[in-house]
Scaffold this motif. Structure first.
Motif, mmCIF file in Angstrom:
data_model
loop_
_atom_site.group_PDB
_atom_site.id
_atom_site.type_symbol
_atom_site.label_atom_id
_atom_site.label_comp_id
_atom_site.label_asym_id
_atom_site.label_seq_id
_atom_site.Cartn_x
_atom_site.Cartn_y
_atom_site.Cartn_z
ATOM 1 N N ILE A 267 0.836 -1.200 0.000
ATOM 2 C CA ILE A 267 0.000 0.000 0.000
ATOM 3 C C ILE A 267 0.870 1.248 0.000
ATOM 4 O O ILE A 267 0.620 2.207 -0.746
ATOM 5 N N CYS A 268 1.917 1.238 0.814
ATOM 6 C CA CYS A 268 2.825 2.383 0.872
ATOM 7 C C CYS A 268 3.475 2.619 -0.493
ATOM 8 O O CYS A 268 3.591 3.764 -0.956
ATOM 9 N N GLY A 269 3.877 1.547 -1.157
ATOM 10 C CA GLY A 269 4.465 1.681 -2.483
ATOM 11 C C GLY A 269 3.479 2.199 -3.506
ATOM 12 O O GLY A 269 3.818 3.052 -4.338
ATOM 13 N N LEU A 270 2.241 1.706 -3.463
ATOM 14 C CA LEU A 270 1.228 2.157 -4.415
ATOM 15 C C LEU A 270 0.903 3.628 -4.224
ATOM 16 O O LEU A 270 0.666 4.348 -5.205
ATOM 17 N N MET A 271 0.886 4.093 -2.982
ATOM 18 C CA MET A 271 0.650 5.522 -2.743
ATOM 19 C C MET A 271 1.789 6.357 -3.327
ATOM 20 O O MET A 271 1.559 7.429 -3.906
ATOM 21 N N ALA A 272 3.018 5.853 -3.214
ATOM 22 C CA ALA A 272 4.146 6.537 -3.847
ATOM 23 C C ALA A 272 3.995 6.517 -5.368
ATOM 24 O O ALA A 272 4.369 7.473 -6.054
ATOM 25 N N GLY A 273 3.426 5.430 -5.895
ATOM 26 C CA GLY A 273 3.186 5.348 -7.332
ATOM 27 C C GLY A 273 2.187 6.382 -7.812
ATOM 28 O O GLY A 273 2.405 7.060 -8.827
ATOM 29 N N VAL A 274 1.080 6.518 -7.092
ATOM 30 C CA VAL A 274 0.078 7.538 -7.453
ATOM 31 C C VAL A 274 0.700 8.925 -7.379
ATOM 32 O O VAL A 274 0.500 9.764 -8.272
ATOM 33 N N ALA A 275 1.462 9.179 -6.305
ATOM 34 C CA ALA A 275 2.111 10.479 -6.157
ATOM 35 C C ALA A 275 3.103 10.735 -7.294
ATOM 36 O O ALA A 275 3.216 11.863 -7.800
ATOM 37 N N GLY A 276 3.807 9.695 -7.714
ATOM 38 C CA GLY A 276 4.757 9.849 -8.802
ATOM 39 C C GLY A 276 4.091 10.163 -10.128
ATOM 40 O O GLY A 276 4.573 10.991 -10.905
ATOM 41 N N ILE A 277 2.962 9.526 -10.390
ATOM 42 C CA ILE A 277 2.228 9.794 -11.636
ATOM 43 C C ILE A 277 1.702 11.225 -11.644
ATOM 44 O O ILE A 277 1.794 11.932 -12.661
ATOM 45 N N ILE A 278 1.162 11.680 -10.527
ATOM 46 C CA ILE A 278 0.648 13.049 -10.442
ATOM 47 C C ILE A 278 1.785 14.053 -10.624
ATOM 48 O O ILE A 278 1.666 15.035 -11.379
ATOM 49 N N THR A 279 2.896 13.830 -9.944
ATOM 50 C CA THR A 279 4.027 14.747 -10.033
ATOM 51 C C THR A 279 4.571 14.827 -11.457
ATOM 52 O O THR A 279 4.829 15.919 -11.976
ATOM 53 N N THR A 280 4.721 13.674 -12.102
ATOM 54 C CA THR A 280 5.215 13.659 -13.476
ATOM 55 C C THR A 280 4.251 14.371 -14.412
ATOM 56 O O THR A 280 4.666 15.124 -15.299
ATOM 57 N N SER A 281 2.963 14.159 -14.208
ATOM 58 C CA SER A 281 1.955 14.819 -15.046
ATOM 59 C C SER A 281 2.011 16.335 -14.880
ATOM 60 O O SER A 281 1.866 17.081 -15.862
ATOM 61 N N ARG A 282 2.242 16.801 -13.663
ATOM 62 C CA ARG A 282 2.290 18.246 -13.416
ATOM 63 C C ARG A 282 3.547 18.885 -14.002
ATOM 64 O O ARG A 282 3.532 20.067 -14.377
ATOM 65 N N LEU A 283 4.623 18.122 -14.069
ATOM 66 C CA LEU A 283 5.897 18.690 -14.528
ATOM 67 C C LEU A 283 6.154 18.451 -16.008
ATOM 68 O O LEU A 283 7.054 19.056 -16.573
ATOM 69 N N TYR A 284 5.397 17.551 -16.624
ATOM 70 C CA TYR A 284 5.689 17.153 -18.007
ATOM 71 C C TYR A 284 5.391 18.276 -18.969
ATOM 72 O O TYR A 284 4.396 18.935 -18.873
#
Length: 230
Positions: A213-230
């Motif tokens: 669960i902790c890893g998946l939350m980091a995954g969601v955060a990573g997708i959002i961050t990449t989308s905002r910076l792309y």
């Protein structure tokens, strides 16, 4: 009592900033603030599970980074539009889940403390993120770019997408912790690990799931961050 004191501190800060900044308490500024903290909040949701059972996950920041690079790369492999978007999200979550599963299995089945385990996985993830694309930009099609960008930059009825995702995940995490047997077992493990084991709770399974669960939350955060910076 501690929560009440924390809320008093937050209220005092809001009052202070409202006097020192003219537009601080406007609806738009509040939305902007919540959007800015949404990624950290999502990471905190997963970390909460780890802390409840007496663990820790130092790798979430590095996992966030490697998820971003792998999700961006997947955009170049899935064609265009919805297909590329789904492949990108699935790839990012799969990578994050794999790191979480590795952390969980090591924490549950070895004598190593989670601090050392996740410190090691942090270094692995950080190295993978740096070496994945040799520091070169990843070019994607316009249609894939538009669909992916909406995750971190879109809005629904004026509410930013990251805020909606954060609130949705908060509801899911709240239900898991406070309305399910799984959540009750986590509190039992954190309260007294040996007592929880004697009551028949599967410590290895629960600990492994917590780090997933902790890893998946980091995954969601990573997708959002990449989308905002792309």
């Amino acid at each position: 009592m501690k929560l009440g004191k924390l809320l008093l501190v937050v209220a005092a800060l809001l009052a202070l900033f409202s006097f020192t900044a003219e537009n601080f308490l406007t609806a738009q500024n509040m939305l902007d603030l919540v959007e800015q903290v949404s990624v950290n909040a999502i990471l905190a949701f997963g970390m909460t599970f780890a802390i409840i059972i007496g663990g820790i996950d130092l790798s979430v920041g590095a996992v966030l980074a490697v998820v971003g690079t792998s999700a961006a790369y997947a955009l170049t492999q899935g064609g265009s539009g919805a297909t590329a978007l789904l492949l990108s999200i699935a790839t990012g979550l799969l990578v994050a889940g794999a790191f979480g599963l590795a952390n969980g299995l090591c924490a549950a089945r070895t004598a190593m403390p989670p601090f050392i385990i996740t410190l090691g996985s942090m270094l692995v993830a950080r190295g993978a993120a740096l070496r994945f694309n040799e520091n070169k930009p990843i070019q994607v099609s316009d249609s894939a770019y538009s669909a992916f960008q909406a995750i971190g930059n879109g809005n629904v009825f004026g509410i930013p997408s990251p805020v909606i995702i954060m609130l949705g995940l908060f509801a899911v995490m709240y239900v898991l912790l406070h309305r399910t047997r799984f959540g009750q077992h986590l509190y039992a493990i954190g309260g007294n690990r040996e007592a929880a084991r004697f009551t028949g709770i599967n410590l290895r399974l629960h600990e492994t799931l917590v780090y997933v669960i902790c890893g998946l939350m980091a995954g969601v955060a990573g997708i959002i961050t990449t989308s905002r910076l792309y």
